[in-house]
Design a protein around this motif. Structure first.
Motif, PDB file in Angstrom:
ATOM      1  N   GLU A 188      54.622 123.761  70.146  1.00 35.93           N
ATOM      2  CA  GLU A 188      54.069 123.222  71.386  1.00 35.93           C
ATOM      3  C   GLU A 188      52.696 123.844  71.661  1.00 35.93           C
ATOM      4  N   SER A 221      49.258 121.752  71.815  1.00 40.16           N
ATOM      5  CA  SER A 221      48.503 121.688  73.069  1.00 40.16           C
ATOM      6  C   SER A 221      47.068 122.187  72.884  1.00 40.16           C
ATOM      7  N   ARG A 250      45.233 121.611  70.219  1.00 40.25           N
ATOM      8  CA  ARG A 250      44.545 120.689  69.314  1.00 40.25           C
ATOM      9  C   ARG A 250      43.837 121.393  68.143  1.00 40.25           C
TER      10      ARG A 250
END
Ligand code: B12
Length: 447
Positions: A359, A363, A365
């Motif tokens: 995650e 998040s 990128r």
């Protein structure tokens, strides 16, 4: 009296091939001591038995040095030392010269590798000082006690001397040119030769799974900037325009990394070269990221390991999730192509912690994410992780372990720590390993 001679053999046949930079450094050190050095590189040999026989016909070296780079591949769990033993046996049939082993794979478990390969001499750690000393003192066991890192038999027992810790400011390795880089291309379709350059040795950190202190020593020793960049120029003169910095963490210490980049830029080299490096999330300033990009860094592999502070602490890392976040931002803003490498499955790892890692990465990128060791974390002998395993019990009953557990107390064959909370992945890991064995057989065959 004629000069002494050594043949240095590259036994590493894993593909894509890694050019044996160690043999370039060792050949250069031997030649500097008046020892004739020749290289037999078996990486791309189609028939090693035949090539070994042909090479040793008419040659009678005083010593044969064999580099063992990888015990296993940690990715598919292939035990590569078995193939090295086949090569050693072929060499024994073709030559009567004594054999000495060395290299990163050897240094991880020196005594066990000697026993497994049926060889009596090895040098753990760096070889540039020790190898010429051994050539000069072969057979004189009294002199052996002063050869750094030497592992030898004395009255039936194996003795191991402390690792060498050369002053790298006095060791000039920049000459290069002994290894033929022409088979080592960045990819089979390209004509660009690839190489490697080491900027320092040693690591003083205490990551629980790591073998670098056993290979390079436990304190950081830097090479002079001039030597490093001269070496890059010398490689370029040999047509090697692409290379890896052969450091576990290029950005440590940061000033050294910055100075290398500045010197590469000052000499106008980024017009002709490009390079890759392993880095850590810390220390990693905006200035360094920009300098790396400007100095020709094509790809940096950032070994972030995990996205949970608890797990980072358990793995013995000196950085935390916030450092990872900062590093991702810095790299993105500098336009530095970065691949983020995770190491999942360590002690106490859970599905929840693993999902948090993914995650976090999504998040932020990042450009690319890979898994460092698919089957879990490789448990190496003499590492803190090996102590954890010993305390938990090294037996098939230990649900945190996978790999070769029986008759492998010394951990020579691959054993992985895969937290029992991730046992749902065991069937996937097993399938992955079977796939790896098939791939290995098809790509590294031809002995
Ligand atoms: C850079 C690097 C890479 C780069 C290599 C790029 C390149 N162009 O060379 C890349 C990313 C491609 C890579 C790939 C892999 N790597 Co890698 N890599 C390294 C790293 C960080 C440095 C290796 C290096 O070149 N060092 C510089 C040279 C000069 O040092 P050296 O070889 O140790 O040689 C010195 C001594 O050992 C000694 N010596 C060496 N040979 C001999 C021989 C004799 C006779 C004597 C006396 C002495 C001696 O003297 C030398 C000079 O002082 C090491 C970790 C480390 N710090 O060692 C891992 C490491 C070697 N890699 C490892 C692995 C597993 C791999 C892969 C199999 C991963 C994978 N599944 O793809 C592949 C294999 C590639 C191949 N074809 O072999 C493992 C091996 C451990 C093991 N389980 O056996 C290591 C130790 C990392 C780790 N902790 O797990 N790697």
């Amino acid at each position: 009296m004629s000069a002494k001679s050594i043949v240095l053999v590259n036994s590493n046949r894993w593909k894509p091939g890694a050019p044996p930079v160690a043999l370039d450094y060792l050949a250069s050190a031997c030649v500097d001591k008046g020892i004739e050095a020749e290289i037999l590189d078996l990486c791309y040999s189609k028939n090693t038995a035949q090539d070994i026989r042909a090479f040793f016909k008419g040659r009678k070296p005083d010593l044969i040095g064999i580099t063992i780079r990888n015990l296993d591949d940690v990715y598919y769990s292939c035990f590569l030392l078995a193939g090295v033993k086949v090569i050693i046996d072929q060499i024994k049939q073709a030559s009567d010269a004594p054999i000495v082993l060395g290299g990163s794979g050897f240094s991880i478990a020196p005594a066990q590798v000697l026993e497994y390969c049926g060889v009596d001499l090895g040098i753990a750690g760096e070889g540039e000082e020790a190898l010429p000393m051994l050539v000069e003192n072969l057979g004189d066991t009294e002199a052996y006690s002063s050869i750094p890192g030497l592992v030898y038999r004395l009255e039936g027992n194996l003795v191991q001397n402390p690792l060498g810790m050369m002053d790298l400011s006095k060791l000039n390795l920049s000459r290069r040119g002994y290894v033929d880089h022409s088979p080592y291309l960045i990819d089979p379709k390209s004509k660009t030769k690839t190489g490697a350059v080491q900027t320092k040795r040693g690591c003083s950190q205490s990551c629980i799974y790591c073998v670098v202190p056993a290979i390079e020593g436990g304190c950081v020793r830097l090479r002079p900037i001039k030597h490093i960049v001269d070496e890059i120029e010398n490689l370029a003169a040999l047509g090697v325009y692409s290379f890896w910095f052969a450091d576990s963490e290029f950005n440590y210490p940061e000033k050294h990394a910055k100075d290398i980049c500045r010197e590469i830029i000052a000499r106008g080299l980024p017009e002709v070269i490009s390079w890759n490096a392993y880095i850590a999330p810390k220390p990693f300033s905006k200035e360094l990221a920009e300098l790396m990009k400007e100095a020709g860094c094509k790809s940096a592999v950032n070994c972030i390991d995990h996205g949970s502070d608890v797990m980072l602490e358990r793995l013995g890392k000196d950085f935390r999730v916030q450092d990872i976040k900062d590093a991702i931002v810095v790299a993105r803003e500098a336009g530095l192509n970065t691949n983020y490498c995770l190491m999942l499955g360590g002690p106490g790892d859970t599905i929840d912690a693993m999902l948090k890692s993914l995650e976090l990465l999504l998040s932020m990128r990042p450009i690319k994410v890979t898994l460092g060791e698919i089957p879990g974390v490789r448990v190496y002998p003499n590492s803190p992780l090996a102590d954890i395993v010993k305390d938990e019990g090294f037996s098939p009953k230990n649900r945190n372990l996978s790999g070769t557990i029986r008759d492998n107390d010394g951990l020579l064959k691959p054993v992985y720590y895969l937290s029992k909370y991730l046992s749902i992945f065991v069937p996937v890991v097993k399938a992955w390993r079977s796939f790896g064995s098939l791939r290995h057989r098809s790509k590294s065959g031809g002995r």
